[in-house]
Design an enzyme around this catalytic site. Structure first.
Site, PDB file in Angstrom:
ATOM      1  N   GLY A 296       5.303   9.573  -3.701  1.00 28.88           N
ATOM      2  CA  GLY A 296       4.213   9.892  -4.629  1.00 28.88           C
ATOM      3  C   GLY A 296       3.489  11.149  -4.191  1.00 28.88           C
TER       4      GLY A 296
ATOM      5  N   ARG B  79       0.865  14.382  -6.578  1.00 26.47           N
ATOM      6  CA  ARG B  79      -0.556  14.592  -6.913  1.00 26.47           C
ATOM      7  C   ARG B  79      -1.451  13.765  -5.975  1.00 26.47           C
ATOM      8  NH1 ARG B  79       0.207  10.724 -11.971  1.00 26.47           N
ATOM      9  NH2 ARG B  79      -0.856   8.899 -11.134  1.00 26.47           N
TER      10      ARG B  79
ATOM     11  N   ASP C  48      12.265   6.142  -7.881  1.00 27.52           N
ATOM     12  CA  ASP C  48      11.300   5.051  -8.051  1.00 27.52           C
ATOM     13  C   ASP C  48      11.357   4.229  -6.760  1.00 27.52           C
ATOM     14  OD1 ASP C  48      10.099   2.613  -8.573  1.00 27.52           O
ATOM     15  OD2 ASP C  48      10.823   2.507 -10.641  1.00 27.52           O
ATOM     16  N   VAL C  49      10.240   4.185  -6.033  1.00 24.97           N
ATOM     17  CA  VAL C  49      10.264   3.535  -4.709  1.00 24.97           C
ATOM     18  C   VAL C  49      10.532   2.031  -4.783  1.00 24.97           C
ATOM     19  CG1 VAL C  49       8.770   5.248  -3.596  1.00 24.97           C
ATOM     20  CG2 VAL C  49       7.737   3.201  -4.629  1.00 24.97           C
TER      21      VAL C  49
ATOM     22  N   ASN D 218       2.941   6.334   0.383  1.00 24.85           N
ATOM     23  CA  ASN D 218       1.720   6.631  -0.368  1.00 24.85           C
ATOM     24  C   ASN D 218       1.798   6.194  -1.830  1.00 24.85           C
ATOM     25  OD1 ASN D 218      -0.771   8.400  -1.054  1.00 24.85           O
ATOM     26  ND2 ASN D 218       0.844   9.201  -2.385  1.00 24.85           N
TER      27      ASN D 218
ATOM     28  N   TYR E 169      -3.454  -5.811  -6.834  1.00 21.49           N
ATOM     29  CA  TYR E 169      -3.503  -4.611  -5.982  1.00 21.49           C
ATOM     30  C   TYR E 169      -3.926  -4.989  -4.553  1.00 21.49           C
ATOM     31  CZ  TYR E 169      -4.999   0.163  -4.660  1.00 21.49           C
ATOM     32  OH  TYR E 169      -5.166   1.387  -4.042  1.00 21.49           O
TER      33      TYR E 169
ATOM     34  N   ALA F 259      -3.601  -7.851  -3.087  1.00 19.05           N
ATOM     35  CA  ALA F 259      -2.510  -8.594  -2.439  1.00 19.05           C
ATOM     36  C   ALA F 259      -1.447  -7.625  -1.929  1.00 19.05           C
ATOM     37  CB  ALA F 259      -1.891  -9.583  -3.432  1.00 19.05           C
TER      38      ALA F 259
HETATM   39  P1  NAD Z   1      -2.455   8.796  -7.899  1.00 15.76           P
HETATM   40  O1  NAD Z   1      -2.310   7.862  -9.049  1.00 15.76           O
HETATM   41  O2  NAD Z   1      -3.075  10.134  -8.116  1.00 15.76           O
HETATM   42  O3  NAD Z   1      -1.063   9.000  -7.151  1.00 15.76           O
HETATM   43  C1  NAD Z   1      -0.136   7.983  -6.972  1.00 15.76           C
HETATM   44  C2  NAD Z   1       1.219   8.604  -6.810  1.00 15.76           C
HETATM   45  O4  NAD Z   1       2.216   7.580  -6.676  1.00 15.76           O
HETATM   46  C3  NAD Z   1       1.620   9.450  -8.006  1.00 15.76           C
HETATM   47  O5  NAD Z   1       2.207  10.645  -7.545  1.00 15.76           O
HETATM   48  C4  NAD Z   1       2.642   8.577  -8.721  1.00 15.76           C
HETATM   49  O6  NAD Z   1       3.579   9.313  -9.456  1.00 15.76           O
HETATM   50  C5  NAD Z   1       3.298   7.892  -7.533  1.00 15.76           C
HETATM   51  N1  NAD Z   1       4.037   6.691  -7.929  1.00 15.76           N
HETATM   52  C6  NAD Z   1       3.596   5.643  -8.642  1.00 15.76           C
HETATM   53  N2  NAD Z   1       4.582   4.742  -8.805  1.00 15.76           N
HETATM   54  C7  NAD Z   1       5.683   5.238  -8.164  1.00 15.76           C
HETATM   55  C8  NAD Z   1       7.005   4.779  -7.975  1.00 15.76           C
HETATM   56  N3  NAD Z   1       7.406   3.597  -8.467  1.00 15.76           N
HETATM   57  N4  NAD Z   1       7.871   5.551  -7.269  1.00 15.76           N
HETATM   58  C9  NAD Z   1       7.490   6.748  -6.772  1.00 15.76           C
HETATM   59  N5  NAD Z   1       6.222   7.232  -6.913  1.00 15.76           N
HETATM   60  C10 NAD Z   1       5.342   6.483  -7.612  1.00 15.76           C
HETATM   61  O7  NAD Z   1      -3.273   7.959  -6.843  1.00 15.76           O
HETATM   62  P2  NAD Z   1      -3.923   8.340  -5.425  1.00 15.76           P
HETATM   63  O8  NAD Z   1      -5.356   8.012  -5.569  1.00 15.76           O
HETATM   64  O9  NAD Z   1      -3.523   9.657  -4.932  1.00 15.76           O
HETATM   65  O10 NAD Z   1      -3.267   7.170  -4.556  1.00 15.76           O
HETATM   66  C11 NAD Z   1      -2.363   7.372  -3.498  1.00 15.76           C
HETATM   67  C12 NAD Z   1      -2.308   6.110  -2.654  1.00 15.76           C
HETATM   68  O11 NAD Z   1      -3.599   5.866  -2.097  1.00 15.76           O
HETATM   69  C13 NAD Z   1      -1.953   4.860  -3.462  1.00 15.76           C
HETATM   70  O12 NAD Z   1      -1.129   4.012  -2.677  1.00 15.76           O
HETATM   71  C14 NAD Z   1      -3.306   4.199  -3.674  1.00 15.76           C
HETATM   72  O13 NAD Z   1      -3.178   2.821  -3.857  1.00 15.76           O
HETATM   73  C15 NAD Z   1      -3.998   4.553  -2.382  1.00 15.76           C
HETATM   74  N6  NAD Z   1      -5.447   4.480  -2.448  1.00 15.76           N
HETATM   75  C16 NAD Z   1      -6.160   5.283  -3.295  1.00 15.76           C
HETATM   76  C17 NAD Z   1      -7.553   5.182  -3.324  1.00 15.76           C
HETATM   77  C18 NAD Z   1      -8.399   6.032  -4.208  1.00 15.76           C
HETATM   78  O14 NAD Z   1      -9.611   5.813  -4.242  1.00 15.76           O
HETATM   79  N7  NAD Z   1      -7.878   7.012  -4.913  1.00 15.76           N
HETATM   80  C19 NAD Z   1      -8.192   4.252  -2.502  1.00 15.76           C
HETATM   81  C20 NAD Z   1      -7.425   3.440  -1.664  1.00 15.76           C
HETATM   82  C21 NAD Z   1      -6.060   3.569  -1.642  1.00 15.76           C
END
Ligand code: NAD
Length: 255
Positions: A18, A21, A71-72, A98, A163, A165
């Protein structure tokens, strides 16, 4: 799969799932700035992955990059991605799990499909990548696995049973695998971000955002770079005595 030119050199190689972005993009950029070749995995938005690559090339012209669609949650796609990275760079030293999604609903409105989709991407994805990229690390007797959990995984959150879990499950993987791999030069740690400004949190209503802000002692939302700096710290060879840990990057929200 989108293979580019073959690059083999002495740099370490980091795979960010991921990475197109948000936190993944910031991590990809900072890992490149730290001198690693970087693999940007994306699922759907190739243009965004290319933008991440362009940012890396502008900041670090000498660093090798590879963009891979996968797709992971799909075992064959993860296996093919790992093969294509080995073909391109011959090594995977750093894995940042990520990729993540949310399907938020109060429990009674949450469908079994909402639950399964989130577990498949967030938890099964972490399992599959740790298995197939970890296999290469085991052969090299070196690796840094960094799993992105969440404050929802450590503390729970209303509307996020699925989420939370998945993110708590990631902590189980982290601690178990840290023990399993400790004697092989591979560390496994988790980062638990609080609220970070990305597409994932941009969808929140203004009143909810204000409520969250009031609960953050540092009095601001986090930036993707706040998480990326912690990822780079755990990815360094010098961090080899840190394993099985959960590092909160949350402005004090989880205290
Ligand atoms: P985001 O939605 O901007 O990015 C998520 C990324 O994961 C995207 O690039 C998306 O294309 C990719 N993705 C989704 N499903 C996928 C799949 N099946 N295979 C490959 N790639 C896939 O979100 P973010 O905020 O940058 O989140 C990144 C990580 O941080 C996530 O695991 C999220 O749960 C975690 N997180 C985010 C926050 C927050 O406040 N933004 C807080 C805690 C944890």
């Amino acid at each position: 799969m989108d293979n580019q030119e073959i690059i083999k050199d002495e740099r370490r190689t980091a795979l960010v799932t991921g990475g197109s972005r948000g936190i993944g993009r910031a991590a990809a950029l900072k890992l490149a700035e730290a001198g690693n070749n970087v693999v940007i995995n994306y699922q759907g938005n190739e243009a965004a992955a290319r933008e991440t690559e362009e940012l890396i090339h502008a900041a670090c012209p000498d660093v090798g990059t590879l963009i891979v669609r996968a797709d992971v949650s799909k075992e064959d796609e993860v296996r093919e991605m790992v093969d294509s990275i080995m073909d391109a760079f011959g090594r995977i030293d750093i894995l940042v799990n990520n990729a993540g999604i949310t399907r938020d609903h109060l429990l009674l409105r949450m469908t079994a499909e909402d639950f399964d989709q989130v577990i498949a991407t967030n938890l099964r994805g972490c399992f599959l990548l740790s298995k197939y990229a970890g296999q290469q690390m085991l052969k090299a007797r070196y690796g840094r696995i960094i799993n992105i959990s969440s404050i929802s995984g450590t503390h729970g959150n209303i509307g996020q049973v699925n989420y939370a879990a998945s993110k708590a499950g990631i902590l189980g993987i982290t601690k178990s695998l840290a023990k399993e791999y400790a004697s092989r030069g591979i560390t496994v740690n988790a980062i638990a971000p609080g609220f970070i400004r990305t597409d994932m949190t941009d969808v929140l209503r203004e009143d909810i955002r204000e409520r969250i802000l009031a609960e953050i002692p540092v009095k601001r939302l986090g930036e993707p770079s706040d998480v990326a700096d912690a990822i780079v710290f755990l990815s360094r060879p010098e961090s080899g005595f840190i394993t099985g840990q959960v590092l909160g990057v949350d402005g004090g929200m989880g205290i």
